[in-house]
Design a protein around this motif. Structure first.
Motif, PDB file in Angstrom:
ATOM      1  N   MET A 114      -4.730  -0.600   1.927  1.00 15.29           N
ATOM      2  CA  MET A 114      -3.536  -0.215   0.952  1.00 15.29           C
ATOM      3  C   MET A 114      -2.241   0.064   1.678  1.00 15.29           C
ATOM      4  SD  MET A 114      -3.648   3.206  -1.301  1.00 15.29           S
ATOM      5  CE  MET A 114      -5.424   3.248  -1.692  1.00 15.29           C
ATOM      6  N   PRO A 115      -1.515  -0.841   1.296  1.00 20.68           N
ATOM      7  CA  PRO A 115       0.132  -0.586   1.854  1.00 20.68           C
ATOM      8  C   PRO A 115       0.488   0.940   1.733  1.00 20.68           C
ATOM      9  CG  PRO A 115      -0.047  -2.390   0.096  1.00 20.68           C
ATOM     10  CD  PRO A 115      -1.192  -1.540   0.010  1.00 20.68           C
ATOM     11  N   GLU A 116       1.425   1.183   2.415  1.00 13.86           N
ATOM     12  CA  GLU A 116       2.186   2.556   2.246  1.00 13.86           C
ATOM     13  C   GLU A 116       2.831   2.866   0.989  1.00 13.86           C
ATOM     14  OE1 GLU A 116       5.555   5.056   4.643  1.00 13.86           O
ATOM     15  OE2 GLU A 116       4.981   3.283   5.262  1.00 13.86           O
ATOM     16  N   VAL A 129       2.726  -3.689  -4.782  1.00 21.17           N
ATOM     17  CA  VAL A 129       1.488  -4.538  -5.012  1.00 21.17           C
ATOM     18  C   VAL A 129       0.521  -4.410  -3.671  1.00 21.17           C
ATOM     19  CG1 VAL A 129       0.540  -6.895  -5.512  1.00 21.17           C
ATOM     20  CG2 VAL A 129       2.936  -6.058  -6.471  1.00 21.17           C
ATOM     21  N   TRP A 130      -0.781  -4.107  -4.181  1.00 24.24           N
ATOM     22  CA  TRP A 130      -1.848  -4.087  -3.191  1.00 24.24           C
ATOM     23  C   TRP A 130      -2.789  -5.139  -3.631  1.00 24.24           C
ATOM     24  CZ3 TRP A 130      -6.327   0.091  -3.270  1.00 24.24           C
ATOM     25  CH2 TRP A 130      -7.221  -0.312  -2.170  1.00 24.24           C
ATOM     26  N   LEU A 149       2.558   0.754  -9.825  1.00 20.56           N
ATOM     27  CA  LEU A 149       1.771   0.356  -8.562  1.00 20.56           C
ATOM     28  C   LEU A 149       0.723  -0.816  -9.335  1.00 20.56           C
ATOM     29  CD1 LEU A 149       1.087   3.772  -6.896  1.00 20.56           C
ATOM     30  CD2 LEU A 149       3.102   2.115  -6.638  1.00 20.56           C
ATOM     31  N   TYR A 150       0.728  -1.846  -8.706  1.00 18.29           N
ATOM     32  CA  TYR A 150      -0.368  -2.879  -9.302  1.00 18.29           C
ATOM     33  C   TYR A 150      -1.351  -3.224  -8.281  1.00 18.29           C
ATOM     34  CZ  TYR A 150       3.451  -4.122 -12.362  1.00 18.29           C
ATOM     35  OH  TYR A 150       4.452  -3.858 -13.324  1.00 18.29           O
ATOM     36  N   ILE A 151      -2.580  -3.376  -8.567  1.00 18.12           N
ATOM     37  CA  ILE A 151      -3.608  -3.691  -7.570  1.00 18.12           C
ATOM     38  C   ILE A 151      -4.209  -5.140  -8.011  1.00 18.12           C
ATOM     39  CG2 ILE A 151      -6.065  -2.966  -6.910  1.00 18.12           C
ATOM     40  CD1 ILE A 151      -5.568  -0.063  -7.452  1.00 18.12           C
ATOM     41  N   VAL A 152      -4.403  -5.980  -7.133  1.00 15.29           N
ATOM     42  CA  VAL A 152      -4.801  -7.099  -7.385  1.00 15.29           C
ATOM     43  C   VAL A 152      -6.267  -7.149  -6.801  1.00 15.29           C
ATOM     44  CG1 VAL A 152      -4.752  -9.806  -7.330  1.00 15.29           C
ATOM     45  CG2 VAL A 152      -2.591  -8.439  -7.467  1.00 15.29           C
TER      46      VAL A 152
END
Length: 402
Positions: A395-397, A387-388, A359-362
């Motif tokens: 926030m995506p599912e 990727v969020w 899981l990545y957060i931009v």
């Protein structure tokens, strides 16, 4: 390690079987490798002797070969800041079981130089990528990961306290060395404080710190401190760091170090102030002068949540909260010495099939260079990516558990 089953010769044995020590001793020093049976036909391990006991350890660079449900599993080191450090700043010797660490900060200082003025290259000034040595923050991340505090499963809820942190950080240091000296000899993690045992604790602390008191040599030894910050406050002649579980032992710091610490770790201070249940963890080097007063020489900070899981920003805190509240199992990625503009996997889910999911957060301020680096990281990884793009979308599912 726990929840593991091994094949040692003709024997299949669990990690908690009392016969395990005898079996490990019988193959220690031989070419025979125990097999972890999380996968068929097994993943090779090795046996080390640490403080008089035999322990089974993961072979270097084989974490991703284990099943995600296995305690020995780790995703590829390139997904975090660990990758550039393996083999240079962190060198594991499977012959003696000792891991040698190379620090980019000093564990001694010249006798004539006041503590707190050690070097313009301190962690308090900057964090930079250096594959040859561990920064202070990188050292904290490494020990945190070695102690297992980057790992979460629902069974861990309510079971982490400073007593647990203290115990497993010291265990993580047992098989590490720095410049030929056992890391345990220079690492100081305050024991849990109790007012009823206050005098006994103080006596043990004095005995420990006497090892680094000013002697007749030209250099004074420094200890490496890991503790939870209670406050950083003004003192008569500068500032002082007050560590929880050391309420009667403030550590002084000069104004220059204090100002650099506040500037470099402004984000950590802001998170600590904003999140009510957050803890602020400090790692630093300190010395003790002839008067018995301790002085901080260099420091770095890390924010963790109520479960002692590190987080870098509120977006990451929101993701971790959602995962823990949903009963998910995961690993928290740690930055080590990577700069803030380099991507890493924020979290790796362990309860998905057939492989874990990264899981990545931009963050909103990320630019085109960050996006390009992230695309390259995802393309090279064996894991599926989520990727969020925080700030620009909800926030995506999150991928469901299997």
């Amino acid at each position: 390690m726990g929840h593991l089953t091994f094949r040692i010769g003709d024997h299949i044995i669990s990690h908690d079987d009392p016969r395990l020590e005898t079996l490990l001793a019988s193959v220690h020093g031989t070419k025979q490798r125990p097999l972890c049976l999380c996968r068929d036909p097994g993943v090779e391990m090795y046996v080390a002797r640490i403080n008089g006991r035999h322990v089974i350890k993961r072979m270097p660079n084989t974490g991703a070969d284990h099943a995600p449900t296995c305690d020995a599993y780790e995703p590829s080191a390139e997904l975090s800041g660990l990758g550039p450090l393996i083999g240079s700043a962190i060198q594991e010797n499977i012959q003696d079981g000792v891991t040698t660490l190379r620090f980019d900060f000093a564990l001694s200082k010249g006798r004539g130089r006041p503590t707190g003025t050690s070097s313009p290259r301190r962690e308090s000034d900057s964090v930079r990528t250096n594959g040859n040595k561990l920064t202070l923050r990188g050292s904290l991340h490494y020990l945190w990961e070695q102690a297992g505090f980057h790992r979460w499963s629902p069974a861990m809820a309510g079971k982490r306290s400073w007593h647990v942190i203290h115990k497993f950080l010291l265990q993580a240091a047992e098989d590490k060395a720095v410049k030929g000296v056992p890391l345990a000899d220079v690492l100081y993690v305050p024991e849990p404080f109790s007012r009823e045992r206050m005098e006994d604790i103080a006596q043990r602390r004095m005995a420990r710190l006497s090892q680094i008191s000013m002697g007749e040599s030209h250099a004074q030894r420094l200890l490496l401190l890991i503790g939870e910050v209670k406050e950083i406050a003004r003192s008569r002649c500068g500032h002082k760091l007050v560590v929880k579980h050391l309420p009667d032992f403030p550590i002084t710091m000069d104004d220059g170090l204090h100002n650099r610490l506040r500037k470099r770790f402004a984000g950590e201070f802001a998170l600590w102030d904003a999140v009510d249940n957050a803890h602020l963890v400090v790692i630093g080097t300190f010395g003790v002068g002839p008067t018995g007063v301790a002085s901080l020489d260099a420091a770095a900070l890390m924010v963790v949540n109520e479960n002692w899981l590190p987080f870098e920003h509120l977006y990451e805190q929101a993701l971790i909260d959602r995962l823990t509240q949903s009963g998910r199992s995961f690993l928290k990625g740690l930055r080590y010495s990577l700069s803030d503009d380099q991507p890493l996997a924020s979290v790796v889910l362990l309860d998905t099939q057939p492989l874990p999911i990264a899981l990545y957060i931009v963050q909103p301020e990320a630019g085109e260079d960050y996006d390009a680096a992230l695309d390259s990281l995802i393309a090279e990884s064996r894991l599926e990516a989520w990727v969020w793009r925080a700030g620009g979308e909800a926030m995506p599912e999150i991928p469901p558990a299997d």
